[in-house]
Design a protein around this motif. Sequence first.
Motif, PDB file in Angstrom:
ATOM      1  N   LEU A  84     -10.726   2.649  22.362  1.00 51.26           N
ATOM      2  CA  LEU A  84     -11.483   3.708  21.690  1.00 51.26           C
ATOM      3  C   LEU A  84     -10.534   4.652  20.969  1.00 51.26           C
ATOM      4  O   LEU A  84      -9.620   5.208  21.573  1.00 51.26           O
TER       5      LEU A  84
ATOM      6  N   TRP B 162     -11.159   8.064  19.002  1.00 51.90           N
ATOM      7  CA  TRP B 162     -12.330   8.881  18.666  1.00 51.90           C
ATOM      8  C   TRP B 162     -12.351   9.282  17.201  1.00 51.90           C
ATOM      9  O   TRP B 162     -13.365   9.768  16.704  1.00 51.90           O
TER      10      TRP B 162
ATOM     11  N   THR C  27      -9.554   4.603   8.920  1.00 51.65           N
ATOM     12  CA  THR C  27     -10.363   4.493   7.706  1.00 51.65           C
ATOM     13  C   THR C  27      -9.720   3.576   6.678  1.00 51.65           C
ATOM     14  O   THR C  27     -10.360   3.228   5.705  1.00 51.65           O
ATOM     15  N   LEU C  28      -8.458   3.244   6.845  1.00 49.33           N
ATOM     16  CA  LEU C  28      -7.891   2.202   5.985  1.00 49.33           C
ATOM     17  C   LEU C  28      -6.822   1.435   6.732  1.00 49.33           C
ATOM     18  O   LEU C  28      -6.264   1.915   7.709  1.00 49.33           O
TER      19      LEU C  28
ATOM     20  N   VAL D  76      -3.086   7.560   6.292  1.00 45.89           N
ATOM     21  CA  VAL D  76      -3.058   9.011   6.163  1.00 45.89           C
ATOM     22  C   VAL D  76      -2.649   9.664   7.475  1.00 45.89           C
ATOM     23  O   VAL D  76      -1.782  10.509   7.528  1.00 45.89           O
ATOM     24  N   GLY D  77      -3.242   9.249   8.536  1.00 47.21           N
ATOM     25  CA  GLY D  77      -2.891   9.848   9.819  1.00 47.21           C
ATOM     26  C   GLY D  77      -2.482   8.762  10.791  1.00 47.21           C
ATOM     27  O   GLY D  77      -2.454   7.581  10.446  1.00 47.21           O
ATOM     28  N   THR D  78      -2.192   9.160  12.025  1.00 47.63           N
ATOM     29  CA  THR D  78      -1.780   8.170  13.004  1.00 47.63           C
ATOM     30  C   THR D  78      -2.899   7.171  13.272  1.00 47.63           C
ATOM     31  O   THR D  78      -2.626   6.020  13.567  1.00 47.63           O
ATOM     32  N   LYS D  79      -4.167   7.595  13.123  1.00 45.41           N
ATOM     33  CA  LYS D  79      -5.252   6.673  13.393  1.00 45.41           C
ATOM     34  C   LYS D  79      -5.170   5.443  12.485  1.00 45.41           C
ATOM     35  O   LYS D  79      -5.391   4.319  12.930  1.00 45.41           O
TER      36      LYS D  79
ATOM     37  N   GLY E  83     -13.839   3.973   9.827  1.00 43.15           N
ATOM     38  CA  GLY E  83     -14.295   5.040  10.697  1.00 43.15           C
ATOM     39  C   GLY E  83     -15.052   4.550  11.915  1.00 43.15           C
ATOM     40  O   GLY E  83     -15.310   5.314  12.825  1.00 43.15           O
TER      41      GLY E  83
END
Lengths: 596, 320, 319
Positions: free
Chosen positions: A69, A71, A75-76, A83-86, A243
């Motif tokens: 998971l 949260w 997104t890419l 863009v971020g660590t996600k 997302g």
Amino acid sequence: MNERDLRGLLDQVKAGRMARRAFVRRLAAVGLTAPMATQLLALSGVAMAQPKSTYKPTKRGGGGLLKVLWWQGPTLLNPHFAVGTKDQDGSRLFYEPLARWDRDGNLQPVLAETIPGREDGTLAADGKSVTWKLKKGVRWHDGQPLTADDVVFTWEYARDPATATLTSGSYKNVTVEKVDQHTVTVKFPGATPFWADAFVAAAGCIIPRHLFADYIGGKSREAPTNLKPVGTGPYMFKDFKPGDLVSGVINPNYHQDNKPYFDAIEMKGGGDAVSAARAVLQSGEYDYAWNMQVEDEILSRLEKGGKGKVVISPGGNIEHIQLNNTDPWTEVDGERSSIKTKHPTLSDPAVRRALSLLVDKASVEKHIYGRTGIATANFINNPKRFVSTTTKYEFNVDKAIDILEKAGWKKGGDGIREKDGKKLKLVYQTSINQPRQKNQAIVKQAAQKAGIDIELKSVTASVFFSSDVANPDTYTKFYCDLQMYTTTMTQPDPEVFMLQFTSAEVATKANKWQGRNITRWRNKEYDDNYTASQSELDPVKRAAMLIKANEMVVNNVVVIPVVSRPGVAAMTSKLNASISGWDNNTWDLSDWYKDA
Amino acid sequence: MNRQYIIRRILIAIPSLLGISVILFGVLAMAPGDPFEELATNPAIPPEVRQALRAKFGLDDPVWQRYVHWLSAMVQGDWGFSFQSRMDVDMLILQRLPVTLIVIGASQILAISVAIPVGVLAAIRPYSIFDQIASTFAMIGFSLPTFFTGLVLILVFSIQLDWLPFVYRADVDATGWAFYWEHIKQSIMPVIVLGLAQAGALVRFMRSSVLDVIRLDYVTTARSKGIGERKVIVRHVVRNALIPIVTLVALQLPAVFGGAIVTEQIFRVPGIGSLLIAAILANDTPVVMGVTFVFACLVVLFNLIADILYGWLDPRISFR
Amino acid sequence: MAGSTPASLSAEAPAAPAVVAVSPRKARSISPALETWRRFRRHVLAVTGAVVLSILVLAVLVGPYIWPVPINEIDFAAKLEGPSLAHPLGTDDLGQDLLARMMYGGRISLAVGLAAMLVALTVGVLVGAVAGMASGWLDATLMWLTDLFLALPTLPVLLLAMYLFRDSVKQVLGVEGGAFVLIVVVIGILRWMPVARLVRAQFLSLREKEFVEAARALGASKMRQVVQHILPNALGPVIVVGTIDVAAAILFESTLSFLGLGFPSDVPTWGSMLRDAKDYLDIAAHWALFPGAAIFLTVLAINFIGDGLRDAFDPRRVL
């Protein structure tokens, strides 16, 4: 700690009188990151430690579905647009760099055969180049072989200004040459003590030349592979909904034996951190949850159910309070907080010192962050066990009152201190985040006792951290007296990090508030020290200079460091996964497995 | 009420939608924030990169230019692409549409099909025990926020009883009956949370408007003619009482497309609401514009439908 | 509750003579306002509601003088404690006294809820009534405006409004006063549209009814038709929206504060307390219970009052 001390320590390690780990800790205590410390060792001829693998499964696959998971879902999936660590974490399911940083700041080879070192000459003695040898027999998910051409292409792709990659900072100043099919050399413009940046860790993922070659520059968005990644990683692409979901299936030809353990992976996005923690620790619906920005009180109660555990990994993020050096309430030439002004009250060192005594870091740690935020005195991280000898933190209301009294700040009729008609009334802003608001409340109360009135302001994160020139509430404008947020230190080299206190970087209207120096603190000694560190060839001298820079920032109360924020993840009891604060959360996904 | 009137209304809808789109675009352009905020706090990313991206995505152009660009592309069926994921906006919306329609649609159907009979029964015998119970539930429905009721359901049914999953997965790895069963299981809680909140308000409205109508003269007339009570209620009372309900349902139906932001967040339902809120927080203007513009079209359409239904429910209503 | 129901409130009661509705002149002996008040007074539930609401208002106004504990006294030693003598409603995770916070927050929540509801109703009834009576281009324009407001995405509008007006309002009215006015106006602006559409729909239907036609035939002015004949009959849904809006406004205020657009984070309100408490629901249930119950009780009381008003306004009902 000065240069001589540092050399002494290095000699001790070389002679085997001091453990590598102890050396890393000592440096952390004075504000240097673990990767920085291990790089220093490598340059001095002490090879990176290669810890023994604890991976147990004896065959590939068979582990079923791994459910994780995030949260905020990726997104890419192009690692160079992440863009971020996600997004980086999501890309790392499929793509891999040449080497990665482990928990202790050591480099581990991934697509590289070995880590460059002084012994075999792959790390140049003058610090101006590094040669990487690629692992042989690695294949992309579509069956094509991985070669040095892909690595060179990755450099060309990432440095092209028209492609506008977010990793360009690591590639624009270096040149990369192909030596043979499986060897490349990275050349630096000058001696570079921090040599492991390009092709390493989050920003270093290698992308396939045969799929991206036609989409370099302005056409970069149109590449079909952006949405359907083809990498070398442990899992092959299955599905992607920005997302919401990233899913992958096992790569049957993965380049490491018996890995990965799981047959498929599903990375689910959305929701909030607390419910993610519940899904792992309480109901066990998921195996792993990322970035547990949850108060420790809640985490430890959820852990008591016995279904899962919380794993902490030190990193370089610092929650800190910035003090404005300029006057945010007077407009000069169309800008507030202009460097032509001086802050009416915070320019008094006594007020600054008093404020730093009024931040109850121990309570913030104990009652808000717990294991997820460790009280710190240094701006660069500092594990609690190794408190620096020069910088200390203290919470002492009486001492703060004493300092203020002596400096001539007397209580007025309303209980607020004043001097020369200037009242100690401050506005303290931060982004919206429950622990931050609590932190604000704690500071406000202590300040009240000392006769300082603080008005709290909170701004929604999407506005606070934006670079919108028209908006007065952004953190770079700093149109208030105090502000608090976490700086992320994604690059383990502190040089970039310490840039934010140099005079040339002051954020002003003229540079559209793009400057990195937000406190607008200007100090010639700091500037000189910093400039000297940039051109310093001797890595040891340079390290000593950076340590000094850190001390100056803290001792002048330019900022008040509050807590260091380690990486926090939740996982089920059976899952074995290592977390590194110096790399992505999915940095060693290929090594994750579950106990039977 | 005639065909000419409907055609006229549809023709008026086009310029009015254009006007709405201008204002939407203006608000989004003026609202604070920029799409690259995450890059700002990261010292490893040079400010030039942010500048280059802004220029590349046309964010530095004047607002009217960006609007004209958006509109001309939209007319040709090009919805633009998301700054965040760099994916086409229509694709992003289509990915999430089925789940939104199923979950939010089911909750609306649940709300309407429960609220209308309950509201009528409550109004026929006002202040009876049934009315009191219905009213209490209705008030719980709208006085407690969905973030709260959702959490209570999770704590009871997922964590204490372990009956239902609380993470919604659009890709269920099952086939046949198991596939449907998994989908139903994970939809129960979000549908109930949303349905309760909406039904609460509807019950109160239905009760109130039946009470308004039930004492009107023609109902008395109908009663005195000896028509059965049941027939009176269904034929004469409910039909007239439906006018406010039609209004409300027409107001709520666009939400079947727009999603439910909070509930989607709690249960991680990958609906359009969560797409929209993520896009808003990231200042991803093309996505926000795409979703809100479709939403605006639905608002206009359903309000038109409501107006037409008024004429059918009460033939004396005339639009001049 | 059921036991207190007066028998005469049943709809089975004989319908009022049609004459009353057609010609209000016959009821001239007492003024309509007085008549409404007389009916309201007899409505047991409505009176109960009014009493409960008064108690709540009194508690938040006078309470802080009787229980003078500071709302932001941090005491980690007493954090997350359940109700006790020292803290009758327990404490939150910073050890702050919940009773004091409930009373302070109640002032804000009740004021915001009621004021925002009045703003939304006023704007909505005005727009709906004008559109419902006018027809033609005025109706079309007003409905366009309604559609526009319905289509606007809430969050960007909020951010924009706060960014444009926050500082100037704050200068005039101070931190909390400014936040209050902005919140009330913003909630009002975001919630009038359903009222307008409902009122317009009622008007479209009512203006063609026999009793209005009769009044028209008797030469009543448009204004008189609206105020005397149509509006009282259209109030049913308006009152329901009003009661729902109070709850919605109290909760919406917490959303605004959560976004940094409302009151400063250290000012407690019922909505924001409920939001802060939600993650601790299984650890410290009391923290969420009290603000949740307070909101529910307020809504309940206002609903009863609303029902009473509805029945009292009903021109065909003779009690």
